[in-house]
Motif scaffolding. Structure first.
Motif, PDB file in Angstrom:
ATOM      1  N   PHE A 157       0.836  -1.201   0.000  1.00  0.00           N
ATOM      2  CA  PHE A 157       0.000   0.000   0.000  1.00  0.00           C
ATOM      3  C   PHE A 157       0.873   1.256   0.000  1.00  0.00           C
ATOM      4  CE2 PHE A 157      -3.550   2.620   0.745  1.00  0.00           C
ATOM      5  CZ  PHE A 157      -3.232   3.525   1.738  1.00  0.00           C
ATOM      6  N   ARG A 158       2.014   1.213   0.720  1.00  0.00           N
ATOM      7  CA  ARG A 158       2.929   2.358   0.712  1.00  0.00           C
ATOM      8  C   ARG A 158       3.468   2.609  -0.696  1.00  0.00           C
ATOM      9  NH1 ARG A 158       5.702   3.813   5.645  1.00  0.00           N
ATOM     10  NH2 ARG A 158       4.682   2.897   7.458  1.00  0.00           N
ATOM     11  N   THR A 159       3.784   1.523  -1.412  1.00  0.00           N
ATOM     12  CA  THR A 159       4.297   1.666  -2.776  1.00  0.00           C
ATOM     13  C   THR A 159       3.252   2.331  -3.660  1.00  0.00           C
ATOM     14  OG1 THR A 159       5.623  -0.316  -2.441  1.00  0.00           O
ATOM     15  CG2 THR A 159       5.280   0.410  -4.719  1.00  0.00           C
ATOM     16  N   ALA A 160       1.992   1.953  -3.447  1.00  0.00           N
ATOM     17  CA  ALA A 160       0.925   2.541  -4.251  1.00  0.00           C
ATOM     18  C   ALA A 160       0.806   4.033  -3.986  1.00  0.00           C
ATOM     19  CB  ALA A 160      -0.404   1.836  -3.946  1.00  0.00           C
ATOM     20  N   LEU A 161       1.066   4.451  -2.722  1.00  0.00           N
ATOM     21  CA  LEU A 161       0.948   5.874  -2.395  1.00  0.00           C
ATOM     22  C   LEU A 161       1.969   6.711  -3.147  1.00  0.00           C
ATOM     23  CD1 LEU A 161       0.299   5.832   1.460  1.00  0.00           C
ATOM     24  CD2 LEU A 161      -1.341   6.177  -0.387  1.00  0.00           C
ATOM     25  N   ASP A 162       3.104   6.094  -3.533  1.00  0.00           N
ATOM     26  CA  ASP A 162       4.123   6.843  -4.266  1.00  0.00           C
ATOM     27  C   ASP A 162       3.632   7.286  -5.637  1.00  0.00           C
ATOM     28  OD1 ASP A 162       6.949   4.934  -2.963  1.00  0.00           O
ATOM     29  OD2 ASP A 162       5.916   6.719  -2.198  1.00  0.00           O
ATOM     30  N   TYR A 163       2.610   6.640  -6.157  1.00  0.00           N
ATOM     31  CA  TYR A 163       2.091   6.978  -7.489  1.00  0.00           C
ATOM     32  C   TYR A 163       0.864   7.865  -7.421  1.00  0.00           C
ATOM     33  CZ  TYR A 163       5.346   3.478  -9.155  1.00  0.00           C
ATOM     34  OH  TYR A 163       6.476   2.786  -9.454  1.00  0.00           O
ATOM     35  N   VAL A 164       0.444   8.235  -6.220  1.00  0.00           N
ATOM     36  CA  VAL A 164      -0.660   9.179  -6.088  1.00  0.00           C
ATOM     37  C   VAL A 164      -0.133  10.592  -6.355  1.00  0.00           C
ATOM     38  CG1 VAL A 164      -2.349  10.150  -4.494  1.00  0.00           C
ATOM     39  CG2 VAL A 164      -1.837   7.706  -4.425  1.00  0.00           C
TER      40      VAL A 164
ATOM     41  N   TYR B 266       8.661  13.327  10.985  1.00  0.00           N
ATOM     42  CA  TYR B 266       8.145  12.541   9.872  1.00  0.00           C
ATOM     43  C   TYR B 266       8.524  11.066  10.053  1.00  0.00           C
ATOM     44  CZ  TYR B 266       7.259  16.963   7.494  1.00  0.00           C
ATOM     45  OH  TYR B 266       6.799  18.195   7.153  1.00  0.00           O
ATOM     46  N   SER B 267       7.502  10.212  10.049  1.00  0.00           N
ATOM     47  CA  SER B 267       7.736   8.768  10.098  1.00  0.00           C
ATOM     48  C   SER B 267       7.503   8.124   8.733  1.00  0.00           C
ATOM     49  CB  SER B 267       6.821   8.119  11.145  1.00  0.00           C
ATOM     50  OG  SER B 267       5.458   8.388  10.850  1.00  0.00           O
ATOM     51  N   TYR B 268       6.782   8.824   7.823  1.00  0.00           N
ATOM     52  CA  TYR B 268       6.587   8.306   6.469  1.00  0.00           C
ATOM     53  C   TYR B 268       6.373   9.481   5.522  1.00  0.00           C
ATOM     54  CZ  TYR B 268       4.347   6.505   2.284  1.00  0.00           C
ATOM     55  OH  TYR B 268       4.039   6.247   0.990  1.00  0.00           O
ATOM     56  N   LEU B 269       6.973   9.436   4.324  1.00  0.00           N
ATOM     57  CA  LEU B 269       6.743  10.392   3.249  1.00  0.00           C
ATOM     58  C   LEU B 269       6.714   9.616   1.939  1.00  0.00           C
ATOM     59  CD1 LEU B 269       9.241  11.702   5.226  1.00  0.00           C
ATOM     60  CD2 LEU B 269       8.399  13.750   4.068  1.00  0.00           C
ATOM     61  N   ASN B 270       5.736   9.936   1.107  1.00  0.00           N
ATOM     62  CA  ASN B 270       5.715   9.243  -0.185  1.00  0.00           C
ATOM     63  C   ASN B 270       6.738   9.878  -1.131  1.00  0.00           C
ATOM     64  OD1 ASN B 270       4.517  11.629  -0.937  1.00  0.00           O
ATOM     65  ND2 ASN B 270       2.843  10.700  -2.098  1.00  0.00           N
ATOM     66  N   LYS B 271       6.850   9.340  -2.300  1.00  0.00           N
ATOM     67  CA  LYS B 271       7.908   9.722  -3.242  1.00  0.00           C
ATOM     68  C   LYS B 271       7.883  11.212  -3.550  1.00  0.00           C
ATOM     69  CE  LYS B 271       9.677   8.540  -7.860  1.00  0.00           C
ATOM     70  NZ  LYS B 271       9.455   7.689  -9.045  1.00  0.00           N
ATOM     71  N   HIS B 272       6.672  11.795  -3.728  1.00  0.00           N
ATOM     72  CA  HIS B 272       6.565  13.217  -4.087  1.00  0.00           C
ATOM     73  C   HIS B 272       7.100  14.111  -2.955  1.00  0.00           C
ATOM     74  CE1 HIS B 272       4.387  12.510  -7.817  1.00  0.00           C
ATOM     75  NE2 HIS B 272       3.558  11.666  -7.180  1.00  0.00           N
ATOM     76  N   CYS B 273       6.831  13.731  -1.710  1.00  0.00           N
ATOM     77  CA  CYS B 273       7.355  14.524  -0.587  1.00  0.00           C
ATOM     78  C   CYS B 273       8.875  14.485  -0.550  1.00  0.00           C
ATOM     79  CB  CYS B 273       6.802  13.996   0.738  1.00  0.00           C
ATOM     80  SG  CYS B 273       5.100  14.450   1.046  1.00  0.00           S
TER      81      CYS B 273
END
Length: 730
Positions: A593-600, A613-620
Motif C-alpha cells: 500500500f505504501r508503494t501505491a501511495l508513491d504513485y498518487v 516525519y515517520s513516512y513520506l511518499n515519493k513526491h514529498c
C-alpha cells in the motif's frame, strides 16, 4: 545528712561538704581542659576534612559545568558546520551568506563568544560578530596548524590566546573542513571568552590564596583564577600532576605544587573532564585552609580560661554558702514533703484519667483499688467493686473461670494476657504478678482494655482481604525500602507457581527479567516524592518453572505518610502481545500500500506525536530534495523557516487533540517561484474505537494552476463588469 538541724556536731559535715566541692571542682576543671583539648583536635581534623570535601565538591562542580558547557559548544559547532554543508559549503557561499548562517548559532549558548570560518590560507573568511569585518590571518594559531597538519575529524581545544579581533583572552574549539578530495579546506571554530569561566569560578566564592584552573592535557593552562597573562604561557606537563597523579587516577588530591614557580606546598584537588581533554584543579595554601581553625582555637582557649575562672570563683562562693544552706535544709525538706503529697494527688488524678481499667488485687483475687475507668467498664460503683472477687465483677460468675490468667501469672512469674468476650464486648485482660521482698506472690495488677473496635477492624480487614483474593488481576504489595513482598493475591500465586512463603523472601526484581533493584528505586522515586500518582509500564514476569509472560504494571503508593507501601496491579497481556504480533504481520502486508501511495499525485506524509516525519511518499521526498532514509525522524525546522515550523507544530497539536485542519500553504521554491498547496491534516487513531491518537496523516495537493485559473477568471469577470458599466453609459 543534710536533713539534720544545724548543731555543733554538724560543723564537721560542713567541712566535708567543702572538701567534696573542692574535689569535684578540680575534677570538673581537669575534664574541662581535657574536653577543650579534644575539641580543638577534633575541630582541626574536621577543618582538614571539610577543606578536602569542599575542594572535591567544587572541583566536581567545576568539571561537570565545564564538561556540559564545552559539550554544548561542540554540539553548536557541529550544527553550524552542518548548516554550511546543507547550503553547499563555504566555497559556494559569499562571506555575508556565511555570516547570516553562523550568527543564529551564537545565540544558543551564553558561553559562546563567536563562530568564525577560516580558509585554507589562514585568512578569516567570516565571523558571527558582524559583517563586514576586519580581515586578519590566523595561520600562526596552534589550532590552524593542528588542523592543517592532521586529518583527525575530532574537535581541537586551542591554547588560550589574546584575540586579534578585540584584544580579549579567549580559547577556541574547532573542526577541520575538507574538500571533496579530502584535502585541507580550512576550519570552523567557536571562540569562548576566558572570562565566562572566571565568572563561574567566582560564583564558587573561593577562599583567600585559593587557585582554580582548567588545564589542557598537554600541560597548558586554559583558564585560571586569579588571572594573570603570564600563566597562559606556562607549560605544566613536567609537574607532578601530569607525570605522577593523572596517569594513575582520573581524580584525586595531593600536596604539592601546581605551578613550578610556586614557593609553597599547596593542597591540590583535581578531576579530569569526561568528554573534554581538560583537567580541573583547585589548590589552596594550608595556612589559608586552617585559618578558620586558628580563629576557633583562640575562641576555645578564651572560653576555657573564662570557664576555669568561673568555676574557681563558683567553688569559693559555694564554700561560703554551705553554712547558710545547711540551716535551711530542714525547711526545704518540709516543703518538699508537701510537694510530694501534691504529686501523689496528681498521680491519683492521672491514674483515674487512664482509659483502661487498672486495678490492684490481693492474693485472694479481691479488688483493693481501681480507677474511674473500671467503674465505667464494669458498670458498677466503687463500693460495689472493692472487696469483691475478680470473677464476680469481671465475668459475673460465682466461681473462678477456666484458664484464669491470675493463676498462670503467679505460677510463671510473667505477664499473662488473654481475650474474653463478655456482654457483647471483647475485653483484653492483662495480669502482672506482684511479689514481696522474699519473692513470694503478694498480689497482682489487673488491666482491662476494651478491644471491641480493634477486633471489628480486624474482621473488616479480613473481609477486604477476601475481596482482594477474588480479584482476577495480579495484586502485589511490597515495602519501598527493602522491596520485599508483603502480600500477593491468589491470582498472582496461581500464575507464578510460587507460594506466599517463597515470595515473602523475593522482590519485584526477582520476577521482572528486565529490571534490577536499582532500576526499581529510580522507577518509584516520583511516587515517593509525590510527583505522580500512578506509573504504568510493561515488563516480563518469570514463573517458578522459568517460563515467562508479558505483563502491564500499574504501580501506585498506598498507606499513610508514616507507613507507605507500593501496590502493583498487574495485567497478564499475553493475548494482547499475540494480537500485536498479528498486527505487525498485517503491517508487513501494508508495504504494498505504501508503494501505491508513491504513485498518487499528491504529497502524503505521516508524523508522530513529536511532529517528526515517520513516512513520506515519493513526491514529498523529491520536494524536500532528500532520500527516504535522510527524511525519517526529521522535523519541519529542517525544511521550513522557524516561524512556519512553529505554526506547523501548533497545528499538529490541534490535530493530536482530535481536530481536522484544512489550509492553503504557499511555499517559495529554490528558483524563487511560489507554489500553492491545499493541505489536509487529520488524526490517525490506533483502532476503530478512536480512543487513542497515534500519529498525524497529512495530504498536500498542488493547486497552483487552479489558483492561477481562479485569478484569471476574476480578472475576466472584472473586465466584463467594466464593459457592462460602459455599455450602460453608452
Amino acid at each position: 545528712m543534710i536533713q539534720k538541724p544545724l548543731t555543733a556536731e554538724s560543723s564537721g559535715a560542713a567541712r566535708d561538704y567543702r572538701r567534696l566541692i573542692h574535689i569535684i571542682s578540680g575534677l570538673i576543671l581537669f575534664f574541662l581542659v581535657l574536653a577543650g583539648i579534644w575539641h580543638i583536635y577534633d575541630h582541626y581534623c574536621t577543618s582538614v576534612r571539610t577543606t578536602d570535601l569542599r575542594q572535591q565538591i567544587y572541583v566536581t562542580a567545576l568539571a561537570e559545568h565545564a564538561d556540559r558547557a564545552l559539550g554544548e559548544v561542540v554540539q553548536v559547532l557541529d550544527n553550524a558546520n552542518n548548516s554550511l554543508l546543507v547550503q553547499g559549503g563555504q566555497q559556494r557561499l559569499s562571506e555575508k551568506a556565511v555570516y547570516e548562517i553562523l550568527k543564529p548559532h551564537t545565540l544558543r549558548s551564553p558561553q559562546i563568544s563567536s563562530i568564525y570560518l577560516v580558509d585554507a590560507t589562514g585568512k578569516l573568511k567570516a565571523v558571527s560578530l558582524g559583517h563586514p569585518f576586519k580581515p586578519i590571518y590566523l595561520n600562526d594559531r596552534d589550532y590552524f596548524i593542528y588542523h592543517r597538519d592532521n586529518l583527525s575529524p575530532d574537535p581541537y581545544y586551542s591554547r588560550s590566546y589574546k584575540s586579534r579581533y578585540d584584544d580579549v583572552w579567549r580559547f577556541s574549539i574547532s573542526r577541520r573542513i575538507n574538500r571533496p578530495d579530502g584535502t585541507f579546506d580550512g576550519l570552523i571554530a567557536i571562540s569562548l571568552q576566558v572570562s565566562y569561566f572566571e565568572q563561574f569560578f567566582l560564583s564558587l566564592h573561593p577562599i583567600a590564596t585559593e587557585r582554580i584552573s582548567l588545564i589542557r592535557m598537554d600541560g597548558y593552562p586554559q583558564v585560571s583564577l586569579p588571572s594573570q597573562d603570564s600563566i597562559y604561557d606556562l607549560d605544566l606537563k613536567n609537574t607532578e600532576l601530569f607525570t605522577r597523579y593523572l596517569p594513575a587516577r582520573q581524580s584525586g588530591n595531593y600536596k604539592g605544587r601546581i605551578f613550578l614557580a610556586d614557593q609553597q606546598i599547596r593542597q591540590i584537588t583535581y578531576r579530569k573532564l569526561k568528554n573534554s581533554p581538560l583537567v580541573a584543579t583547585i589548590s589552596v595554601e594550608p595556612d589559608a585552609a586552617l585559618a578558620d581553625w586558628r580563629r576557633h582555637l583562640f575562641k576555645v582557649v578564651a572560653i576555657l580560661l573564662i570557664s576555669m575562672s568561673t568555676i574557681t570563683l563558683l567553688t569559693v562562693w559555694l564554700s561560703k554558702q554551705i553554712g547558710k544552706y545547711h540551716s535551711e535544709l530542714k525547711q526545704t525538706v518540709e516543703e518538699r514533703t508537701r510537694e510530694l503529697s501534691s504529686v501523689l494527688n496528681q498521680w491519683q488524678t492521672t491514674f483515674n484519667a487512664l482509659s483502661d481499667s487498672v486495678c490492684l488485687f490481693d492474693m485472694e483475687q479481691r479488688f483493693l483499688r481501681c480507677n474511674q475507668a473500671s467503674l465505667k467498664i464494669f458498670k458498677r460503683n466503687q463500693d460495689d467493686i472493692i472487696g469483691r472477687h475478680c470473677w464476680e465483677v469481671v465475668h459475673a460468675s460465682e466461681q473462678p473461670v477456666d484458664n484464669c490468667p491470675f493463676k498462670q501469672a503467679w505460677e510463671t512469674g510473667k505477664t499473662v494476657r488473654q481475650m474474653f468476650f463478655e456482654d457483647g464486648a471483647w475485653l483484653c485482660i492483662t495480669v502482672d504478678p506482684l511479689f514481696d521482698e522474699a519473692g513470694e506472690p503478694a498480689g497482682a495488677i489487673h488491666i482491662v482494655r476494651d478491644e471491641t473496635e480493634r477486633v471489628n477492624n480486624e474482621q473488616s480487614q479480613r473481609k477486604l482481604l477476601s475481596m482482594l483474593e477474588a480479584v482476577q488481576n495480579e495484586l502485589y504489595l511490597f515495602n519501598p525500602e527493602n522491596f520485599h513482598f508483603e502480600y500477593v493475591n491468589s491470582s498472582a500465586l496461581d500464575n507464578l507457581g510460587y507460594s506466599m512463603e517463597q515470595l515473602s523472601r523475593m522482590t519485584p526484581a526477582d520476577l521482572k527479567t528486565n529490571y534490577s533493584i536499582d532500576d526499581l528505586k529510580k522507577l518509584i522515586t516520583p511516587l515517593l516524592f509525590g510527583d505522580t500518582l500512578l506509573i504504568r509500564f510493561q515488563s516480563v514476569h518469570k514463573r517458578a518453572d522459568n517460563s515467562t509472560y508479558p505483563v502491564e504494571v500499574n504501580l501506585q503508593m498506598v498507606g499513610t505518610p508514616g507507613e507507605r507501601r507500593c501496590l502493583s496491579v498487574v495485567h497478564d497481556i499475553t493475548e494482547r502481545k499475540q494480537a500485536e504480533g498479528r498486527l505487525l504481520e498485517a503491517l508487513k502486508n501494508a508495504e504494498n500500500f505504501r508503494t501505491a501511495l508513491d504513485y498518487v499525485n499528491a504529497y502524503i506524509f505521516i508524523k508522530d506525536k513529536d511532529s517528526r516525519y515517520s513516512y513520506l511518499n515519493k513526491h514529498c521526498v523529491e520536494q524536500f530534495n532528500g532520500g527516504i532514509s535522510d527524511m525519517a525522524g526529521s522535523s519541519d525546522s529542517q525544511f521550513f523557516s522557524q516561524n512556519q515550523a512553529e505554526q506547523n507544530r501548533q497545528e499538529d497539536l490541534q490535530v493530536l487533540a482530535g481536530r481536522q485542519i484544512t489550509k492553503e500553504l504557499t511555499v517559495t521554491q529554490a528558483d524563487g517561484s511560489k507554489r500553492t498547496y491545499l493541505v489536509l491534516k487529520t488524526p490517525f487513531y490506533r483502532d476503530h474505537t478512536k480512543r487513542e491518537i497515534t500519529s498525524i496523516l497529512g495530504i498536500a495537493t498542488d493547486i497552483t494552476e487552479m489558483k492561477k485559473a481562479e485569478e484569471s477568471l476574476r480578472e475576466i469577470q472584472s473586465i466584463m463588469l467594466q464593459n457592462e458599466k460602459m455599455a450602460s453609459i453608452g
